[in-house]
Structures are given as structure tokens and as C-alpha cells.
Design an enzyme around this catalytic site. Structure first.
Site, PDB file in Angstrom:
ATOM      1  N   GLY A  47      50.706  41.417  47.202  1.00  0.00           N
ATOM      2  CA  GLY A  47      50.124  42.331  46.217  1.00  0.00           C
ATOM      3  C   GLY A  47      48.693  42.011  45.837  1.00  0.00           C
TER       4      GLY A  47
ATOM      5  N   VAL B 144      46.778  37.329  35.183  1.00  0.00           N
ATOM      6  CA  VAL B 144      46.643  36.678  33.878  1.00  0.00           C
ATOM      7  C   VAL B 144      47.712  37.193  32.911  1.00  0.00           C
ATOM      8  CG1 VAL B 144      44.142  36.322  34.183  1.00  0.00           C
ATOM      9  CG2 VAL B 144      44.939  38.430  33.091  1.00  0.00           C
TER      10      VAL B 144
ATOM     11  N   ASN C 137      52.547  43.949  51.047  1.00  0.00           N
ATOM     12  CA  ASN C 137      51.627  44.840  50.321  1.00  0.00           C
ATOM     13  C   ASN C 137      52.009  46.287  50.676  1.00  0.00           C
ATOM     14  OD1 ASN C 137      49.168  46.201  49.322  1.00  0.00           O
ATOM     15  ND2 ASN C 137      48.245  44.169  49.357  1.00  0.00           N
TER      16      ASN C 137
ATOM     17  N   HIS D   2      43.079  32.436  37.729  1.00  0.00           N
ATOM     18  CA  HIS D   2      42.145  33.218  36.909  1.00  0.00           C
ATOM     19  C   HIS D   2      42.466  33.135  35.416  1.00  0.00           C
ATOM     20  CE1 HIS D   2      41.033  35.847  40.682  1.00  0.00           C
ATOM     21  NE2 HIS D   2      40.543  34.629  40.720  1.00  0.00           N
TER      22      HIS D   2
ATOM     23  N   CYS E 152      33.848  24.892  19.880  1.00  0.00           N
ATOM     24  CA  CYS E 152      34.526  23.585  19.826  1.00  0.00           C
ATOM     25  C   CYS E 152      35.579  23.426  20.921  1.00  0.00           C
ATOM     26  CB  CYS E 152      35.139  23.335  18.442  1.00  0.00           C
ATOM     27  SG  CYS E 152      36.610  24.309  18.095  1.00  0.00           S
TER      28      CYS E 152
ATOM     29  N   GLN F   5      46.718  35.115  40.824  1.00  0.00           N
ATOM     30  CA  GLN F   5      45.428  35.572  40.290  1.00  0.00           C
ATOM     31  C   GLN F   5      45.668  36.357  39.007  1.00  0.00           C
ATOM     32  OE1 GLN F   5      42.903  37.307  43.771  1.00  0.00           O
ATOM     33  NE2 GLN F   5      45.020  37.281  44.453  1.00  0.00           N
TER      34      GLN F   5
ATOM     35  N   ARG G 293      44.826  44.572  26.512  1.00  0.00           N
ATOM     36  CA  ARG G 293      45.521  44.183  27.755  1.00  0.00           C
ATOM     37  C   ARG G 293      46.638  43.175  27.463  1.00  0.00           C
ATOM     38  NH1 ARG G 293      41.378  42.256  31.991  1.00  0.00           N
ATOM     39  NH2 ARG G 293      43.304  41.819  33.095  1.00  0.00           N
TER      40      ARG G 293
HETATM   41  P1  OAD Z   1      43.591  44.531  43.356  1.00  0.00           P
HETATM   42  O1  OAD Z   1      43.703  45.657  42.392  1.00  0.00           O
HETATM   43  O2  OAD Z   1      42.284  44.305  44.010  1.00  0.00           O
HETATM   44  O3  OAD Z   1      44.648  44.743  44.522  1.00  0.00           O
HETATM   45  C1  OAD Z   1      45.989  45.083  44.267  1.00  0.00           C
HETATM   46  C2  OAD Z   1      46.718  45.081  45.579  1.00  0.00           C
HETATM   47  O4  OAD Z   1      48.100  45.303  45.314  1.00  0.00           O
HETATM   48  C3  OAD Z   1      46.269  46.177  46.561  1.00  0.00           C
HETATM   49  O5  OAD Z   1      46.066  45.587  47.839  1.00  0.00           O
HETATM   50  C4  OAD Z   1      47.450  47.147  46.575  1.00  0.00           C
HETATM   51  O6  OAD Z   1      47.620  47.747  47.858  1.00  0.00           O
HETATM   52  C5  OAD Z   1      48.596  46.233  46.254  1.00  0.00           C
HETATM   53  N1  OAD Z   1      49.768  46.855  45.602  1.00  0.00           N
HETATM   54  C6  OAD Z   1      49.802  47.838  44.658  1.00  0.00           C
HETATM   55  N2  OAD Z   1      51.058  48.092  44.269  1.00  0.00           N
HETATM   56  C7  OAD Z   1      51.864  47.232  44.975  1.00  0.00           C
HETATM   57  C8  OAD Z   1      53.266  46.980  45.006  1.00  0.00           C
HETATM   58  N3  OAD Z   1      54.128  47.659  44.251  1.00  0.00           N
HETATM   59  N4  OAD Z   1      53.718  46.022  45.851  1.00  0.00           N
HETATM   60  C9  OAD Z   1      52.874  45.317  46.634  1.00  0.00           C
HETATM   61  N5  OAD Z   1      51.541  45.504  46.646  1.00  0.00           N
HETATM   62  C10 OAD Z   1      51.044  46.443  45.830  1.00  0.00           C
HETATM   63  O7  OAD Z   1      44.124  43.224  42.617  1.00  0.00           O
HETATM   64  P2  OAD Z   1      43.903  41.678  43.000  1.00  0.00           P
HETATM   65  O8  OAD Z   1      43.866  41.490  44.476  1.00  0.00           O
HETATM   66  O9  OAD Z   1      44.862  40.898  42.230  1.00  0.00           O
HETATM   67  O10 OAD Z   1      39.885  38.828  38.944  1.00  0.00           O
HETATM   68  O11 OAD Z   1      42.450  41.436  42.423  1.00  0.00           O
HETATM   69  C11 OAD Z   1      41.903  40.143  42.483  1.00  0.00           C
HETATM   70  C12 OAD Z   1      41.042  39.870  41.299  1.00  0.00           C
HETATM   71  O12 OAD Z   1      40.066  40.910  41.137  1.00  0.00           O
HETATM   72  C13 OAD Z   1      41.753  39.872  39.967  1.00  0.00           C
HETATM   73  O13 OAD Z   1      42.440  38.659  39.709  1.00  0.00           O
HETATM   74  C14 OAD Z   1      40.605  40.057  39.009  1.00  0.00           C
HETATM   75  C15 OAD Z   1      39.795  41.121  39.719  1.00  0.00           C
HETATM   76  O14 OAD Z   1      38.438  41.044  39.560  1.00  0.00           O
HETATM   77  C16 OAD Z   1      39.343  38.436  37.793  1.00  0.00           C
HETATM   78  O15 OAD Z   1      39.416  39.099  36.785  1.00  0.00           O
HETATM   79  C17 OAD Z   1      38.662  37.110  37.881  1.00  0.00           C
END
Ligand code: OAD
Length: 253
Positions: free
Chosen positions: A192, A105, A218, A121, A132, A103, A72
Site C-alpha cells: 500500500g 502516522v 497494491n 514518519h 524544550c 510510513q 487528522r
Molecule cells: P500514497 O498516497 O503515495 O500511496 C498510496 C498507495 O496505496 C498507492 O500506491 C495506492 O495504489 C495504494 N492503495 C490504495 N488503496 C489500497 C488498498 N486498499 N490496498 C492496497 N494498496 C492500496 O501513500 P504513501 O506511499 O504512504 O510522508 O506515501 C508516502 C509518504 O508520502 C507519506 O508517508 C507522507 C507523504 O508525503 C510524509 O508525510 C513524510
């Protein structure tokens, strides 16, 4: 998408705002070619999080977990920030107090020029030793030999990515900064993110309850769309540059 998919109110609120906070999720990097987590081609459709993103999995199979994160990391390095990332870097220069909370990385906001990014995150570009605590030089994890466990140069402990895994707490300082910025914001944008992972998903509500104008950008309404003053439907890489343009034009008037 309409020529201006957002309201005039949003532009005006941004012009008047002293404090703006923005929360981003994987969707902002989708147009850079980095898979999201929960969309149909998302990462969690192809991998089981419990196998990879938790400390027990890591201790049981460090080669697998380190390999997945290394993959990744490489993917993120091969990709470039998109117009959405650049628009947020520009927005930072247009408001008196700006906080970007992510959120993600993948380090793409930082590469687009955003400063002081609050990393809720963690960041996949960093690794640290579980024994360590020392952070590894980037080249320590650059290209590990296949099937080799990557270890700390100082104490030989296991190196883990500096990301938050399931069951782990968020970095306290980042969470505090994010909550403070949300509570003080005049405008809060949630961009997003599916807004199902807490505590990050609770930040828009903190902002809304403290009186901010809250808006979401979104491609589809998120889980918390009902609490938004405004839901802007569209790709962040398309909507944000138009929003910045509208903001600049309004400021010139
Ligand atoms: P998700 O995959 O859950 O959500 C992605 C969002 O982006 C969805 O609501 C899509 O509709 C939207 N989306 C996709 N393409 C887009 C675009 N071009 N423009 C705007 N929106 C778009 O991802 P996160 O919400 O970031 O945590 O997920 C949250 C956390 O879940 C991550 O940080 C990760 C995961 O578990 C950890 O790893 C701790």
C-alpha cells in the site's frame, strides 16, 4: 480478484523465512477510511503540502497547521484498523523475527496489536514542544479552543506533531532499524505504498539486493514494481487475510 492472487512461492518463502520485514504506506489504511496522499481523492490533492507539512508553514501559521493535524488525529481516532492491519499483527506471531516498518502516522497498526512498529514518519498521536522538547500529554491537544495556539504546559513553547515534515530528516533510530531489517530479511513485503518518497521507498531495494524475496501488495503497480519478484494486485485488506490463511494451512502440513 482471483481466489489466491499471490504465488505458491510467496507462501513457501514465508513458511521458510526466519526474518520477515514489511513496509506499509497509506494504502493499508485506505480500507479503514483514511485518505491516502496521492490517489485521486488523496490528501495532497486537496491541500498543498508546502502550506501545511513543513516547519516554516508551522511557524508562520501555527493555528492552521496545528488545526490540520488535530483534524487528522481526530479522523484517525474515529477509524478502526481493518483486516489488513490485523493480518500483519497475526503474521508477527507466525515468523521467528518480524519487523513492521510503516510510513503511516495514524497509529492503526499499533491499535491492531502489532508491536515494535518502526515509525519512519512519526506518529500523529504524539506532540512535542519545539522549545524544550518535552512530549505533551495527549489531552493537551485533545480539543483546543478554536483559533487558539496549543502550547507546552511546561515552558509555553509551541507544540508540534511528532511527524516528519518536508525537508526534515527521518528519525535516525527508526531509519537504522528499518534498513537493518530490510538488509537481513528473507522475505520483504511492500504494501500500500506508491514508493516515491525516499528513503522509505529505497528499503525494498535494500532487501532485494541483500537476497530477500520481495513482493508488493497494491491495488496498482507502484513506482518500484519492476524490482519486485512478485507484484500482487488487490486490496491489502482482502489479500493479507487470504495470505495468512494460506500460510497457516501450509504450516499445518
Ligand atoms: P500514497 O498516497 O503515495 O500511496 C498510496 C498507495 O496505496 C498507492 O500506491 C495506492 O495504489 C495504494 N492503495 C490504495 N488503496 C489500497 C488498498 N486498499 N490496498 C492496497 N494498496 C492500496 O501513500 P504513501 O506511499 O504512504 O510522508 O506515501 C508516502 C509518504 O508520502 C507519506 O508517508 C507522507 C507523504 O508525503 C510524509 O508525510 C513524510
Amino acid at each position: 480478484m482471483p481466489a489466491r492472487p499471490f504465488s505458491d512461492t510467496l507462501v513457501q518463502r514465508l513458511v521458510e523465512a526466519r526474518r520477515v520485514a514489511v513496509l506499509t504506506g497509506a494504502g493499508i489504511s485506505a480500507e479503514s477510511g483514511i485518505p491516502t496522499f496521492r490517489d485521486t481523492d488523496g490528501l495532497w490533492q486537496r491541500f498543498r503540502p508546502e502550506e501545511l507539512a513543513n516547519v516554516d508553514a508551522f511557524l508562520q501559521n501555527p493555528v492552521l497547521v496545528q488545526g490540520w493535524y488535530h483534524h487528522r488525529q481526530k479522523v484517525a481516532l474515529e477509524k478502526a484498523p481493518n483486516p489488513g492491519h490485523y493480518a500483519l499483527a497475526k503474521l508477527e506471531s507466525l515468523v521467528p523475527h518480524f519487523t513492521l516498518i510503516t510510513q503511516n502516522v495514524d497509529n492503526l497498526h499499533q491499535r491492531a496489536g502489532s508491536t515494535g512498529v518502526v515509525e519512519l514518519h512519526g506518529n500523529i498521536m504524539r506532540s512535542y514542544c519545539i522549545d524544550c522538547g518535552r512530549f505533551a500529554a495527549e489531552d493537551a491537544v485533545a480539543d483546543p479552543a478554536p483559533d487558539a495556539i496549543v502550547r507546552c504546559a511546561a515552558c509555553n513553547g509551541l507544540l508540534r506533531p511528532d511527524v516528519v515534515w518536508f525537508g526534515e530528516m527521518l528519525p535516525a533510530e527508526a531509519l537504522e532499524a528499518a534498513t537493518g531489517a530490510a538488509a537481513e530479511a528473507d522475505v520483504f513485503l511492500s504494501i500500500g505504498t506508491s514508493a516515491v518518497v525516499y528513503p522509505a521507498a529505497g528499503l525494498p531495494q535494500v532487501a532485494q539486493q541483500a537476497g530477500a524475496y520481495v513482493a508488493e501488495i497494491n491495488i496498482a503497480p507502484s513506482a518500484i514494481a519492476p524490482l519486485m519478484h512478485e507484484v500482487v494486485q488487490g486490496k491489502s485488506g482482502e489479500v493479507l487475510p487470504i495470505l495468512i490463511d494460506a500460510l497457516l494451512k501450509r504450516k499445518e502440513k
